[in-house]
Design a protein around this motif. Structure first.
Motif, PDB file in Angstrom:
ATOM      1  N   PRO A  51      98.742  60.886  70.370  1.00 54.99           N
ATOM      2  CA  PRO A  51      99.191  59.992  69.408  1.00 54.99           C
ATOM      3  C   PRO A  51     100.493  60.001  68.411  1.00 54.99           C
ATOM      4  O   PRO A  51     101.149  59.178  68.390  1.00 54.99           O
ATOM      5  CB  PRO A  51      97.979  59.568  68.525  1.00 54.99           C
ATOM      6  CG  PRO A  51      96.930  59.965  69.384  1.00 54.99           C
ATOM      7  CD  PRO A  51      97.368  61.311  70.090  1.00 54.99           C
ATOM      8  N   LYS A  52     100.592  61.499  68.020  1.00 53.98           N
ATOM      9  CA  LYS A  52     101.654  61.746  67.136  1.00 53.98           C
ATOM     10  C   LYS A  52     102.985  61.919  68.018  1.00 53.98           C
ATOM     11  O   LYS A  52     103.937  61.419  67.521  1.00 53.98           O
ATOM     12  CB  LYS A  52     101.468  63.173  66.487  1.00 53.98           C
ATOM     13  CG  LYS A  52     102.399  63.577  65.646  1.00 53.98           C
ATOM     14  CD  LYS A  52     102.010  64.991  64.975  1.00 53.98           C
ATOM     15  CE  LYS A  52     103.183  65.447  64.023  1.00 53.98           C
ATOM     16  NZ  LYS A  52     103.110  66.827  63.291  1.00 53.98           N
ATOM     17  N   VAL A  53     102.749  62.468  69.303  1.00 52.76           N
ATOM     18  CA  VAL A  53     104.005  62.217  70.209  1.00 52.76           C
ATOM     19  C   VAL A  53     104.383  61.010  70.507  1.00 52.76           C
ATOM     20  O   VAL A  53     105.707  60.626  70.332  1.00 52.76           O
ATOM     21  CB  VAL A  53     103.686  62.928  71.564  1.00 52.76           C
ATOM     22  CG1 VAL A  53     104.661  62.702  72.275  1.00 52.76           C
ATOM     23  CG2 VAL A  53     103.317  64.400  71.210  1.00 52.76           C
ATOM     24  N   PHE A  54     103.594  59.915  70.835  1.00 52.03           N
ATOM     25  CA  PHE A  54     104.007  58.701  70.949  1.00 52.03           C
ATOM     26  C   PHE A  54     104.596  57.979  69.776  1.00 52.03           C
ATOM     27  O   PHE A  54     105.534  57.290  69.776  1.00 52.03           O
ATOM     28  CB  PHE A  54     102.750  57.799  71.481  1.00 52.03           C
ATOM     29  CG  PHE A  54     102.440  58.117  73.083  1.00 52.03           C
ATOM     30  CD1 PHE A  54     103.178  56.893  73.815  1.00 52.03           C
ATOM     31  CD2 PHE A  54     101.677  58.978  73.473  1.00 52.03           C
ATOM     32  CE1 PHE A  54     102.892  57.073  75.118  1.00 52.03           C
ATOM     33  CE2 PHE A  54     101.286  58.983  74.744  1.00 52.03           C
ATOM     34  CZ  PHE A  54     101.986  58.028  75.792  1.00 52.03           C
TER      35      PHE A  54
ATOM     36  N   ILE B 247      99.822  68.145  77.285  1.00 52.07           N
ATOM     37  CA  ILE B 247      99.661  67.823  75.847  1.00 52.07           C
ATOM     38  C   ILE B 247      98.044  67.456  75.630  1.00 52.07           C
ATOM     39  O   ILE B 247      97.550  66.579  76.178  1.00 52.07           O
ATOM     40  CB  ILE B 247     100.602  66.849  75.254  1.00 52.07           C
ATOM     41  CG1 ILE B 247     102.049  67.535  75.438  1.00 52.07           C
ATOM     42  CG2 ILE B 247     100.264  66.738  73.806  1.00 52.07           C
ATOM     43  CD1 ILE B 247     103.196  66.575  75.254  1.00 52.07           C
ATOM     44  N   PRO B 248      97.435  68.284  74.467  1.00 52.56           N
ATOM     45  CA  PRO B 248      96.210  67.836  74.281  1.00 52.56           C
ATOM     46  C   PRO B 248      96.045  66.585  73.784  1.00 52.56           C
ATOM     47  O   PRO B 248      96.909  65.947  73.092  1.00 52.56           O
ATOM     48  CB  PRO B 248      95.855  68.792  72.946  1.00 52.56           C
ATOM     49  CG  PRO B 248      96.651  69.946  73.103  1.00 52.56           C
ATOM     50  CD  PRO B 248      97.925  69.367  73.874  1.00 52.56           C
TER      51      PRO B 248
ATOM     52  N   THR C  81     107.035  58.854  78.376  1.00 54.41           N
ATOM     53  CA  THR C  81     106.273  59.690  77.285  1.00 54.41           C
ATOM     54  C   THR C  81     104.795  59.873  77.905  1.00 54.41           C
ATOM     55  O   THR C  81     104.345  61.116  78.135  1.00 54.41           O
ATOM     56  CB  THR C  81     106.174  58.862  76.244  1.00 54.41           C
ATOM     57  OG1 THR C  81     107.413  58.611  75.509  1.00 54.41           O
ATOM     58  CG2 THR C  81     105.388  59.835  75.156  1.00 54.41           C
ATOM     59  N   ASN C  82     104.174  58.925  78.347  1.00 53.48           N
ATOM     60  CA  ASN C  82     102.778  59.415  79.095  1.00 53.48           C
ATOM     61  C   ASN C  82     102.999  60.364  80.238  1.00 53.48           C
ATOM     62  O   ASN C  82     102.293  61.281  80.187  1.00 53.48           O
ATOM     63  CB  ASN C  82     102.047  57.966  79.550  1.00 53.48           C
ATOM     64  CG  ASN C  82     100.648  58.132  79.996  1.00 53.48           C
ATOM     65  OD1 ASN C  82      99.930  58.990  79.497  1.00 53.48           O
ATOM     66  ND2 ASN C  82     100.478  57.499  81.118  1.00 53.48           N
ATOM     67  N   ALA C  83     103.823  60.155  81.130  1.00 58.30           N
ATOM     68  CA  ALA C  83     103.988  61.174  82.251  1.00 58.30           C
ATOM     69  C   ALA C  83     104.452  62.487  81.658  1.00 58.30           C
ATOM     70  O   ALA C  83     103.884  63.347  82.089  1.00 58.30           O
ATOM     71  CB  ALA C  83     105.131  60.694  82.886  1.00 58.30           C
ATOM     72  N   LEU C  84     104.917  62.456  80.522  1.00 56.95           N
ATOM     73  CA  LEU C  84     105.366  63.735  79.820  1.00 56.95           C
ATOM     74  C   LEU C  84     104.022  64.503  79.530  1.00 56.95           C
ATOM     75  O   LEU C  84     103.866  65.713  79.576  1.00 56.95           O
ATOM     76  CB  LEU C  84     106.543  63.653  78.735  1.00 56.95           C
ATOM     77  CG  LEU C  84     106.610  65.149  78.065  1.00 56.95           C
ATOM     78  CD1 LEU C  84     107.684  65.874  78.652  1.00 56.95           C
ATOM     79  CD2 LEU C  84     107.335  64.495  76.626  1.00 56.95           C
ATOM     80  N   CYS C  85     103.426  63.748  78.785  1.00 56.96           N
ATOM     81  CA  CYS C  85     102.191  64.318  78.139  1.00 56.96           C
ATOM     82  C   CYS C  85     101.307  64.702  79.127  1.00 56.96           C
ATOM     83  O   CYS C  85     100.496  65.783  79.259  1.00 56.96           O
ATOM     84  CB  CYS C  85     101.436  63.200  77.264  1.00 56.96           C
ATOM     85  SG  CYS C  85     102.128  62.767  75.943  1.00 56.96           S
TER      86      CYS C  85
END
Length: 59
Positions: free
Chosen positions: A35-38, A29-30, A20-24
């Motif tokens: 935090p909402k994505v995670f 992603i701002p 997820t971090n790599a995706l962000c």
């Protein structure tokens, strides 16, 4: 069964968070939305892990 499942579930959550971090980072992603994505991904993965544990437990 429970003793083996917990470490594997934690490892899966850790790997999903890394992806997820790599995706962000890749999708730029701002910071205020991250935090909402995670949170969303972690809740969905936790539901998946709990439901799979219950399925294995009762079958």
């Amino acid at each position: 069964m429970f003793i083996l499942y917990i470490p594997l579930a934690l490892m899966i959550l850790y790997m999903i968070n890394r992806m997820t971090n790599a995706l962000c980072i890749q999708k730029e992603i701002p910071e205020e939305r991250q935090p909402k994505v995670f949170r969303t991904i972690n809740i969905l993965i936790t539901i998946l892990l709990v439901s799979s544990y219950i399925e294995v437990l009762f079958t």
